[in-house]
Design a protein around this motif. Structure first.
Motif, PDB file in Angstrom:
ATOM      1  N   ALA A 149       0.848  -1.196   0.000  1.00  0.00           N
ATOM      2  CA  ALA A 149       0.000   0.000   0.000  1.00  0.00           C
ATOM      3  C   ALA A 149       0.879   1.239   0.000  1.00  0.00           C
ATOM      4  O   ALA A 149       1.926   1.278   0.656  1.00  0.00           O
ATOM      5  CB  ALA A 149      -0.907   0.004   1.228  1.00  0.00           C
ATOM      6  N   ASP A 150       0.469   2.253  -0.754  1.00  0.00           N
ATOM      7  CA  ASP A 150       1.220   3.502  -0.831  1.00  0.00           C
ATOM      8  C   ASP A 150       1.006   4.337   0.427  1.00  0.00           C
ATOM      9  O   ASP A 150      -0.135   4.520   0.879  1.00  0.00           O
ATOM     10  CB  ASP A 150       0.782   4.308  -2.052  1.00  0.00           C
ATOM     11  CG  ASP A 150       1.218   3.668  -3.358  1.00  0.00           C
ATOM     12  OD1 ASP A 150       2.301   3.065  -3.380  1.00  0.00           O
ATOM     13  OD2 ASP A 150       0.460   3.766  -4.344  1.00  0.00           O
ATOM     14  N   ASN A 151       2.105   4.847   0.975  1.00  0.00           N
ATOM     15  CA  ASN A 151       2.065   5.706   2.157  1.00  0.00           C
ATOM     16  C   ASN A 151       3.001   6.888   1.952  1.00  0.00           C
ATOM     17  O   ASN A 151       3.878   6.868   1.081  1.00  0.00           O
ATOM     18  CB  ASN A 151       2.500   4.935   3.408  1.00  0.00           C
ATOM     19  CG  ASN A 151       1.522   3.859   3.811  1.00  0.00           C
ATOM     20  OD1 ASN A 151       0.572   4.116   4.534  1.00  0.00           O
ATOM     21  ND2 ASN A 151       1.744   2.636   3.331  1.00  0.00           N
ATOM     22  N   VAL A 152       2.815   7.919   2.781  1.00  0.00           N
ATOM     23  CA  VAL A 152       3.734   9.062   2.785  1.00  0.00           C
ATOM     24  C   VAL A 152       4.090   9.384   4.226  1.00  0.00           C
ATOM     25  O   VAL A 152       3.349   9.047   5.159  1.00  0.00           O
ATOM     26  CB  VAL A 152       3.109  10.311   2.110  1.00  0.00           C
ATOM     27  CG1 VAL A 152       2.644   9.995   0.707  1.00  0.00           C
ATOM     28  CG2 VAL A 152       1.964  10.889   2.938  1.00  0.00           C
ATOM     29  N   LEU A 153       5.238  10.048   4.400  1.00  0.00           N
ATOM     30  CA  LEU A 153       5.592  10.608   5.701  1.00  0.00           C
ATOM     31  C   LEU A 153       5.050  12.027   5.776  1.00  0.00           C
ATOM     32  O   LEU A 153       5.103  12.771   4.794  1.00  0.00           O
ATOM     33  CB  LEU A 153       7.112  10.609   5.899  1.00  0.00           C
ATOM     34  CG  LEU A 153       7.772   9.242   6.055  1.00  0.00           C
ATOM     35  CD1 LEU A 153       9.279   9.395   6.198  1.00  0.00           C
ATOM     36  CD2 LEU A 153       7.212   8.500   7.260  1.00  0.00           C
ATOM     37  N   GLY A 154       4.551  12.409   6.948  1.00  0.00           N
ATOM     38  CA  GLY A 154       3.847  13.680   7.107  1.00  0.00           C
ATOM     39  C   GLY A 154       4.687  14.888   6.730  1.00  0.00           C
ATOM     40  O   GLY A 154       5.619  15.248   7.452  1.00  0.00           O
ATOM     41  N   PHE A 155       4.344  15.502   5.628  1.00  0.00           N
ATOM     42  CA  PHE A 155       4.949  16.760   5.180  1.00  0.00           C
ATOM     43  C   PHE A 155       4.373  17.902   6.002  1.00  0.00           C
ATOM     44  O   PHE A 155       5.047  18.851   6.377  1.00  0.00           O
ATOM     45  CB  PHE A 155       4.616  16.929   3.690  1.00  0.00           C
ATOM     46  CG  PHE A 155       5.209  18.116   3.012  1.00  0.00           C
ATOM     47  CD1 PHE A 155       6.391  17.999   2.303  1.00  0.00           C
ATOM     48  CD2 PHE A 155       4.570  19.341   3.028  1.00  0.00           C
ATOM     49  CE1 PHE A 155       6.938  19.086   1.643  1.00  0.00           C
ATOM     50  CE2 PHE A 155       5.101  20.438   2.381  1.00  0.00           C
ATOM     51  CZ  PHE A 155       6.283  20.315   1.683  1.00  0.00           C
TER      52      PHE A 155
ATOM     53  N   THR B 242       7.038  15.692  14.502  1.00  0.00           N
ATOM     54  CA  THR B 242       8.096  15.595  13.497  1.00  0.00           C
ATOM     55  C   THR B 242       7.494  15.674  12.098  1.00  0.00           C
ATOM     56  O   THR B 242       6.487  15.029  11.806  1.00  0.00           O
ATOM     57  CB  THR B 242       8.876  14.284  13.656  1.00  0.00           C
ATOM     58  OG1 THR B 242       9.383  14.198  14.986  1.00  0.00           O
ATOM     59  CG2 THR B 242      10.036  14.224  12.682  1.00  0.00           C
ATOM     60  N   LYS B 243       8.125  16.460  11.234  1.00  0.00           N
ATOM     61  CA  LYS B 243       7.722  16.572   9.836  1.00  0.00           C
ATOM     62  C   LYS B 243       8.876  16.081   8.959  1.00  0.00           C
ATOM     63  O   LYS B 243      10.056  16.164   9.338  1.00  0.00           O
ATOM     64  CB  LYS B 243       7.395  18.026   9.480  1.00  0.00           C
ATOM     65  CG  LYS B 243       6.220  18.605  10.279  1.00  0.00           C
ATOM     66  CD  LYS B 243       4.903  17.976   9.877  1.00  0.00           C
ATOM     67  CE  LYS B 243       3.709  18.695  10.493  1.00  0.00           C
ATOM     68  NZ  LYS B 243       3.578  18.487  11.930  1.00  0.00           N
ATOM     69  N   PHE B 244       8.520  15.622   7.765  1.00  0.00           N
ATOM     70  CA  PHE B 244       9.504  15.043   6.853  1.00  0.00           C
ATOM     71  C   PHE B 244       9.357  15.687   5.480  1.00  0.00           C
ATOM     72  O   PHE B 244       8.259  15.690   4.902  1.00  0.00           O
ATOM     73  CB  PHE B 244       9.302  13.533   6.734  1.00  0.00           C
ATOM     74  CG  PHE B 244       9.428  12.807   8.044  1.00  0.00           C
ATOM     75  CD1 PHE B 244      10.653  12.304   8.462  1.00  0.00           C
ATOM     76  CD2 PHE B 244       8.323  12.642   8.871  1.00  0.00           C
ATOM     77  CE1 PHE B 244      10.772  11.639   9.679  1.00  0.00           C
ATOM     78  CE2 PHE B 244       8.436  11.972  10.082  1.00  0.00           C
ATOM     79  CZ  PHE B 244       9.662  11.481  10.487  1.00  0.00           C
ATOM     80  N   ARG B 245      10.444  16.222   4.957  1.00  0.00           N
ATOM     81  CA  ARG B 245      10.437  16.827   3.632  1.00  0.00           C
ATOM     82  C   ARG B 245      11.744  16.451   2.942  1.00  0.00           C
ATOM     83  O   ARG B 245      12.832  16.739   3.458  1.00  0.00           O
ATOM     84  CB  ARG B 245      10.266  18.349   3.714  1.00  0.00           C
ATOM     85  CG  ARG B 245       8.928  18.719   4.348  1.00  0.00           C
ATOM     86  CD  ARG B 245       8.680  20.200   4.461  1.00  0.00           C
ATOM     87  NE  ARG B 245       7.424  20.427   5.162  1.00  0.00           N
ATOM     88  CZ  ARG B 245       6.923  21.626   5.463  1.00  0.00           C
ATOM     89  NH1 ARG B 245       7.588  22.714   5.099  1.00  0.00           N
ATOM     90  NH2 ARG B 245       5.775  21.738   6.100  1.00  0.00           N
TER      91      ARG B 245
END
Length: 566
Positions: free
Chosen positions: A102-108, A136-139
């Protein structure tokens, strides 16, 4: 805390890759360590500073009625696809598949997730709300640099206001604005508010808070004579009148001329840069377009993105230009072009007697009347404002300077609530989307901004509100029983009085101890040595300015207790 037991790994030399002062000093003073590009470990001193920044932010958010959440950092990609930001943000969004593919992202950021939670509100009576988290944010920054100023992983306070209508949003926005002003005052930084682009966040209005610094990556336009301030991406300025020389549209030869400067040099009376039309071929959301600028003006890409609402903008390739217009760069123009969208900067409105490419290699048109000869589909402010141009409000010359963005507040409106189903019933029983605002502050970035603004050649100078310790007691001779007895007694009494104190009980030379204390930036140093103990005195040194006075040992605690120093 005893320095002999603490983990404070100070360094003699600057890190080889350090560009910003904050990167250099936070690393040398043992506050941070790089794990990988854009990822930093926060060491004990750094954690103490960040915790104090965290506390100040929470106190001010609670003061305006904020309620603290903690939301997941891993989000199903479907949520971001629903909002459109899965495509809009592009490569800066960390994406991955879990074990079920499943496609996921880290919280921008968390606008989508908070809007989903707002869907549990049902009535206007539930509003207004202010929700926030420190998370925590991820970019995936393409070029992380300057220590913790531009990273891939960082801590941010993001808050969200939820209101029934725009009047309510205005009130929530103003309350956040005031809270931010108090936060920055308490952090000891001078942050000014500037008009800003909303970028990928969207919304109708946004304000950035900027700290002036050569380490900043944003350019700010401000007027020293009035209160006009704007990020370069939003800045406008008055232009002096340019005298046109109207004439008939006529093609003329310009062999081997490919630039604005070359054309101006070859035809100085006919084609000075301010009477040329610069034609830029851009691909906007996969569609070709012509962007027209005055010859002496530069395009600011973010303004084009904002004007078109696009998600992807790039310059066209040479083969694309020839395919669409029949000529190469340097001979391009929009005269008679019908098949492509034409977007023009406001500085070209009403201009006559202009010169532009004829879409034929080595030929240009003169006598161009923009209104008569060019079909402009959209007018927009697209140009880069330059220092010395006239302020749009008062006419004084503007300044352009670099700043660090330490906070950003947005009026989002109903974009995310409509997409995520956050509706409430109003007083008439009608369903209405919640009106949202979004408000962010980066904790590590503020830590770095404080250091950029408050340091000297010896090291960091922390404001007392965020310093890891308020006082360091420096024992000059740990092998002297009288000195250590006096230092230990002061350490105990200061801690009992509620003063955060570090005692330097290391068997090091006095010069090394002083250098380390000055490097890590503790606001006050109490120096205890054999001669002073014999006389019943110690030395009290303020880190800011390094002024030193002799003080009775019996007066130290009262002087350093809260409220005892000015």
């Amino acid at each position: 805390m005893r320095w002999s037991q603490a983990f404070i790994p100070t360094l003699r030399d600057d890190p080889a890759d350090a560009e910003a002062v904050s990167h250099r000093l936070l690393t040398r003073a043992g506050y941070i360590r790089q794990l990988a590009a854009g990822h930093y470990s926060m060491l004990p001193l750094g954690q103490r500073v960040r915790a104090k920044i965290d506390r100040i932010i929470r106190e001010e958010m609670d003061r305006i009625g904020g309620q603290q959440f903690h939301l997941p950092a891993v989000h199903p990609a479907e949520i971001w696809k629903r909002s459109g930001r899965y495509q809009l943000i592009g490569d800066e969004l960390f994406r991955f598949k879990d074990r079920k593919q499943a496609d996921n992202v880290l919280g921008f950021t968390h606008e989508e997730i908070f809007a989903m939670l707002a869907g549990e509100l049902s009535s206007y009576r539930d509003l207004p709300q202010i929700w926030y988290q420190i998370q925590t944010k991820f970019r995936d920054e393409p070029r992380p640099k300057s220590g913790v100023l531009r990273v891939r992983e960082f801590t941010m306070k993001d808050s969200y206001s939820l209101d029934l209508d725009w009047d309510g949003l205005d009130h929530s926005f103003d309350r956040h604005y005031d809270a931010y002003r108090r936060i920055f005052t308490r952090l000891g930084v001078t942050a000014v508010d500037v008009e800003a682009s909303s970028g990928a966040m969207g919304g109708s209005q946004s304000v950035e808070f900027m700290v002036r610094s050569p380490a900043g990556e944003d350019w700010i336009v401000s007027c020293p004579n009035c209160d006009y301030r704007a990020n370069l991406e939003r800045a406008v300025a008055r232009l002096p009148e340019v005298e046109d020389q109207p004439g008939e549209l006529e093609e003329f030869a310009t062999p081997e001329i490919r630039t604005i400067a070359a054309l101006a040099e070859a035809f100085p009376a006919l084609a000075p840069p301010e009477r040329q039309i610069k034609t830029l071929v851009q691909v906007i959301d996969d569609e070709p377009a012509l962007v027209l600028m005055r010859g002496d003006h530069d395009l600011l890409e973010q303004k084009l993105i904002d004007a078109t609402g696009s998600t992807r903008v790039r310059p066209a390739q040479a083969d694309e230009m020839r395919q669409w217009l029949g000529a190469s760069a340097g001979s391009l123009g929009a005269v008679g072009v019908e098949q492509l969208t034409v977007i023009a900067d406001h500085a070209l409105e009403g201009r006559r007697g202009m010169v532009t490419g004829a879409n034929k290699d080595d030929f240009h048109f003169r006598g161009v009347d923009v209104a008569r000869d060019i079909k402009v589909d959209k007018w927009a402010d697209l140009r880069t404002v330059e220092a010395g141009e006239a302020c749009v409000r008062c006419g004084s010359p503007v300044e352009v300077w670099r700043g660090i963005e330490v906070g950003h507040i947005f009026k989002l409106g109903t974009k995310y609530s409509e997409l995520m189903g956050a509706y409430v019933q109003d007083e008439k029983g009608e369903s209405r989307p919640v009106v949202m605002g979004s408000y962010g502050i980066g904790l590590e970035r503020n830590m770095a901004a404080i250091v950029e603004a408050s340091h000297d050649e010896r090291g960091i100078i922390w404001p007392e509100s965020v310093a890891p310790y308020r006082v360091v007691v420096t024992a000059l001779r740990v092998d002297d029983p009288a000195t250590m007895s006096a230092a230990e007694n002061l350490y105990r009494l200061l801690r009992e009085a509620g003063v955060e104190t570090l005692i330097d009980d290391r068997p090091e030379r006095p010069g090394e101890k002083f250098a380390d204390a000055e490097l890590i930036g503790i606001p006050w140093r109490v120096t205890v040595g054999p001669k002073g103990v014999a006389a019943g005195t110690a030395e009290l040194t303020r880190r800011a300015g390094l002024s030193t006075e002799e003080i009775a040992l019996t007066d130290v605690v009262n002087r350093l207790a809260e409220g005892g120093l000015s």
